[in-house]
Design a protein around this motif. Structure first.
Motif, short mmCIF file in Angstrom:
data_model
loop_
_atom_site.label_atom_id
_atom_site.label_comp_id
_atom_site.label_asym_id
_atom_site.label_seq_id
_atom_site.Cartn_x
_atom_site.Cartn_y
_atom_site.Cartn_z
N PHE A 58 0.86 -1.19 0.00
CA PHE A 58 0.00 0.00 0.00
C PHE A 58 0.89 1.24 0.00
O PHE A 58 1.66 1.45 0.94
N PRO A 59 0.82 2.05 -1.03
CA PRO A 59 1.68 3.24 -1.10
C PRO A 59 1.43 4.17 0.08
O PRO A 59 0.31 4.29 0.58
N ASP A 60 2.51 4.83 0.54
CA ASP A 60 2.37 5.79 1.64
C ASP A 60 2.19 7.19 1.07
O ASP A 60 2.10 7.39 -0.14
N ASN A 61 2.15 8.16 1.96
CA ASN A 61 1.90 9.54 1.52
C ASN A 61 3.10 10.16 0.82
O ASN A 61 3.03 11.31 0.37
N GLY A 62 4.20 9.42 0.72
CA GLY A 62 5.33 9.90 -0.06
C GLY A 62 5.03 9.94 -1.54
O GLY A 62 5.78 10.53 -2.32
N THR A 63 3.92 9.32 -1.96
CA THR A 63 3.53 9.35 -3.37
C THR A 63 2.58 10.50 -3.68
O THR A 63 2.16 10.66 -4.82
N GLN A 64 2.23 11.30 -2.66
CA GLN A 64 1.33 12.44 -2.87
C GLN A 64 2.08 13.59 -3.58
O GLN A 64 3.30 13.63 -3.58
N ASP A 120 12.02 2.71 6.13
CA ASP A 120 10.74 3.21 5.66
C ASP A 120 9.82 2.05 5.27
O ASP A 120 10.29 0.93 5.03
N PRO A 121 8.52 2.30 5.19
CA PRO A 121 7.55 1.22 4.95
C PRO A 121 7.77 0.44 3.67
O PRO A 121 7.44 -0.74 3.61
N PHE A 140 4.61 3.35 -11.80
CA PHE A 140 4.28 3.60 -10.40
C PHE A 140 5.37 3.15 -9.43
O PHE A 140 5.50 3.71 -8.35
N GLN A 141 6.11 2.13 -9.80
CA GLN A 141 7.13 1.61 -8.88
C GLN A 141 8.51 2.15 -9.22
O GLN A 141 9.29 2.47 -8.32
N THR A 182 7.02 7.26 -6.23
CA THR A 182 7.02 5.83 -6.53
C THR A 182 6.71 5.03 -5.27
O THR A 182 6.89 5.50 -4.15
N GLY A 183 6.24 3.83 -5.48
CA GLY A 183 5.89 2.97 -4.35
C GLY A 183 5.42 1.63 -4.87
O GLY A 183 5.39 1.38 -6.08
N PRO A 184 5.03 0.75 -3.98
CA PRO A 184 4.57 -0.57 -4.39
C PRO A 184 3.23 -0.50 -5.11
O PRO A 184 2.51 0.50 -5.04
#
Length: 821
Positions: A490-496, A585-586, A679-680, A693-695
């Motif tokens: 689940f992406p965190d708020n770092g992708t905002q 980080d997550p 996205f990743q 970027t994130g999972p």
């Protein structure tokens, strides 16, 4: 049903409207109740969540917001920072629904605030005692220093006590007899005093440091004093769109070059939500394409009207279903995206066949011919999509069930609209269906099928079919390569978006409290003995010593404070919780390793004291991946197997359904690779409005495959059914493939372009989940239609030859004969 609609158009339309009115009534009576819960029955994270629900704190209102700030220079304790943030705290406290703004500077704001928590416990205790005794801190210090000097009195003899009493009486000008009585009691009283003081010192030495450790561990000011936060509590009702947006704007306006402020929390969930215009963009593109294709304003408008009508019915049905199933709040938007695309396509296929017959047949006959051929194909294709979607039920996850039903219900309604409403409209309009022609369509040219551009294109593929087949596979392979590094989570708020409140909050908390501050593990502790602090201490200490753990809450320095606490334990005293913050980080692989370490090493180590279950976002993602891996083979077997059987019955072939199944997986791999790359890995992320970027969301691959498999079967049916017609007519495979491509290639391109345009039109949305699906499904349709169905499949079918149409005789006899013509 479609034939009946053609023969009795008015009755059919009235009946269709009655169905929609019924859905409106049901939706009004049963208001939508969407639920974003993500449960994984039997998983450790779910067990942890269920146990934590037993704690008293879980019943408390959870509508909160955290406001975080940090100065560009200096510390958060600087007078200038306090002066800048204080007006914001006061404004927030006056907003409707706000109960309290709990600040970090030993000052709260609001109408219903708790007592201020001290930052220095020792100083707070001293202040409270001096206030109670009515003395100064200096006098209290003198008193505490003087008490030990009384201890020798406990050992004095009678004569010494009499002398002391005489002296005291003289000093106080009191009666010597009275002082003698007092003196006799002094030894015992002083002894008791000493015991009391010693006990108090022991308590002080134990609980005051523990209390201070608790204050430090939960301090709203970071250790480096560069970041501080305030907690805003609400009265239990989450702010609506307008209120949440006002809060967001209020905090954004408080940002200055010298002070960065962010915010996060459930209170901001609705902030900035505006009506999404994505579907309008998709509709405009679809209208343009349909105008070019049909050259008639009415003919171009009919698929849009039919799709929108079915879409409305589908969304109403989804709202009703949300009262029975757990359907996520984004499901209607996802259903709209899918329903709009397939709805226009289904109407397009029927309209295209009607257009081909209207010149030679009467309108009603042309309509019956269209629904008997293309209509059957639409029924088959829509049913395939629905079956593929409902196949997600085998995963046994309620969240998937809700999404599957939402999408399937919408597909069902747009399919019914195409098979019910459209035939009635075609029958009523007759020749007017092709009315209001565009300039370029007023003098249409009749081109022989063998002389068409599509026929020439097919012939080009067939010259060296191995080359386009290999090139298309290599191209898709390159697109699919990033999927090998797929990470689910689940992406965190770092992708905002940069500068947003959520992004600011995420970055500031990382700065002040460490990279693991946004991805804590929530550990449910099941004690062997109710409220046993020693057992809990064993668990806490073991967690603290686990490599990869930055801190725990409670920690071993103040776990003693939970002794006797009712709020920290479940009613039976056996369940409590420990919050574990990792050092990474997550999204880091190291965090996943820490999770595994806690479960596989730490948990067995403390099994004599307690049983622990680890929950939290990262834990849910890990458990979901494991559950998906265990059930994915069954899901794939069911969906692909049913699709294979359906195509085998339709085409009486083994190779064609096998080709369809394998090429669907190829298309899926390419689409998944593009999604991971964007996205990743961040490829073209800025161009597509992806800010971090994130999972990849754990449920996306399964959802995309289910939808894509159904859609790819659509294109396979419309393409190969025409090839089958030519095969039956000529008996020559190369001719069948070429003429089939010439007869159906154009409509497949139009349909795929419309569907991809609808999906891609959702990419600019601010909803990250819908953006993710927009890119995944848009790329999936483009790859499947333009590369797989129009290059790879014709090339492979040319290479395979007559074997495309082979079926064992015994099987051919027992299979039912299903025709689309």
């Amino acid at each position: 049903m479609s034939r009946w609609a053609v023969r009795h158009p008015l009755v059919a339309l009235i009946a269709w409207v009655a169905v929609l009115i019924g859905l409106v009534g049901a939706s009004t009576a049963l208001k939508p109740a969407y639920d974003n819960s993500f449960a994984l029955p039997g998983s450790q994270s779910q067990i942890a969540q269920d146990l934590l629900q037993e704690l008293p704190a879980s019943a408390a209102p959870n509508v909160t917001m955290q406001v975080v700030w940090s100065p560009t220079n200096g510390t958060v304790e600087a007078a200038a920072v306090r002066k800048s943030i204080d007006p914001l705290m006061k404004k927030l406290s006056t907003l409707d629904g706000v109960e309290c703004v709990i600040g970090p500077y030993e000052k709260n704001y609001g109408k219903n605030c708790p007592a201020v928590s001290p930052r220095d416990l020792s100083a707070a205790i001293v202040a409270a005692v001096t206030k109670k005794l009515g003395i100064t801190e200096k006098q209290l210090a003198q008193l505490l220093a003087a008490i030990p000097k009384l201890y020798p009195i406990a050992k004095a003899n009678g004569d010494e006590l009499a002398e002391i009493a005489t002296v005291l009486a003289w000093l106080a000008k009191a009666d010597a007899t009275q002082w003698a009585a007092i003196a006799k009691a002094l030894p015992g009283d002083v002894a008791k005093l000493r015991e009391a003081v010693d006990a108090a010192n022991k308590i002080w030495d134990t609980y005051v440091p523990a209390g201070q450790a608790a204050i430090d561990a939960t301090s709203p000011i970071s250790k480096n004093k560069t970041v501080a936060y305030a907690t805003v509590t609400f009265d239990g009702t989450a702010p609506g769109v307008v209120e949440a947006t006002n809060i967001q704007n209020l905090i954004l306006d408080a940002n200055t070059p010298a002070l960065t402020i962010g915010a996060s929390g459930s209170a901001l969930a609705a902030a900035g939500a505006t009506p999404d215009s994505s579907e309008v963009i998709g509709l405009l593109v679809a209208i343009i394409i349909l105008l070019i294709a049909f050259g008639s304003l009415i003919a171009a408008g009919l698929p849009i009207v039919v799709a929108l009508t079915g879409l409305v019915g589908g969304l109403l049905l989804v709202g009703v279903a949300s009262n029975v199933l757990n359907i996520a709040s984004f499901a209607p938007t996802l259903a709209m995206m899918i329903g709009l695309g397939v709805g226009i396509d289904y109407a397009l296929f029927i309209m295209n066949r009607y257009k081909q017959g209207i010149d030679d047949l009467e309108p009603k006959e042309a309509a019956i011919k269209a629904v008997s051929t293309a209509g059957r194909a639409v029924l088959f294709a829509g049913s395939t999509v629905i079956v593929a979607l409902l196949g997600m039920f085998v995963l046994g996850i309620a969240f998937f069930n809700g999404l599957a039903v939402a999408a399937a219900a919408t597909v069902l309604m747009v399919m019914l609209s195409a098979l019910w409403m459209l035939p009635a409209l075609l029958s009523l309009l007759g020749h007017k269906t092709m009315g209001i022609r565009m300039p370029w369509a007023r003098h249409p040219k009749v081109v022989d099928l063998d002389e068409s551009k599509w026929s020439k294109y097919g012939a080009l593929l067939q010259r060296k079919p191995l080359i386009p087949a290999v090139l298309s596979l290599v191209f898709i392979g390159v697109l699919a390569a990033p999927a090998l590094s797929l990470q689910l989570g689940f992406p965190d708020n770092g992708t905002q978006p940069p500068g947003s409140l959520l992004r600011n909050s995420f970055e500031l908390m990382n700065k002040g409290y460490g990279p693991g501050s946004g991805g804590e593990f929530f550990v449910a502790v099941k004690l062997k003995t109710p409220r046993d602090i020693s057992e809990l201490s064993t668990v806490v200490k073991a967690l603290e010593e686990t490599p990869g753990v930055a801190s725990t809450l409670p920690n071993s320095k103040f776990v003693i404070l939970l002794k006797g606490s009712k709020s920290a334990f479940s009613p039976d005293g056996t369940v409590t919780s420990v919050i574990v913050q990792p050092t990474t980080d997550p999204q880091s692989e190291a965090t996943a390793q820490t999770l595994d370490r806690i479960r596989e090493v730490t948990a067995p180590k403390v099994s004599d004291a307690a049983t622990i279950y680890v929950g939290g976002t990262q834990a849910v993602a890990t458990d979901f991946t494991a559950m998906l891996q265990s059930k994915l083979p069954l899901f794939l077997l069911l969906v692909i197997g049913l699709g294979f059987l359906a195509l085998m019955m339709l085409f009486h072939s083994l190779v064609i359904p096998l080709t369809a199944a394998v090429t669907s997986l190829v298309s899926f791999a390419g689409a998944l690779g593009i999604t991971v790359a964007v996205f990743q890995n961040g490829t073209l992320s800025s161009l597509l409005g992806v800010y971090g970027t994130g999972p990849i969301l754990p449920f996306l691959p399964v959802m995309v495959f289910a939808i894509l498999f159904g859609l790819s079967m659509d294109y396979q049916v419309f393409l190969v059914s025409r090839m089958q017609e030519e095969w039956h007519a000529s008996g020559d495979n190369r001719t069948a493939v070429r003429r089939g491509l010439a007869g159906s290639g154009r409509v497949v391109v139009i349909a795929a372009t419309i569907m991809a345009s609808v999906f891609i039109s959702f990419i600019p949305t601010t909803n990250p989940t819908i953006k993710l699906f927009g890119i995944a499904l848009g790329s999936a349709v483009l790859i499947d239609a333009f590369i797989v169905r129009l290059i790879l499949v014709p090339s492979v079918m040319t290479l395979v030859g007559r074997s495309n149409w082979w079926l064992p005789g015994w099987l051919n006899k027992i299979l039912p004969k299903i025709t689309l013509d």
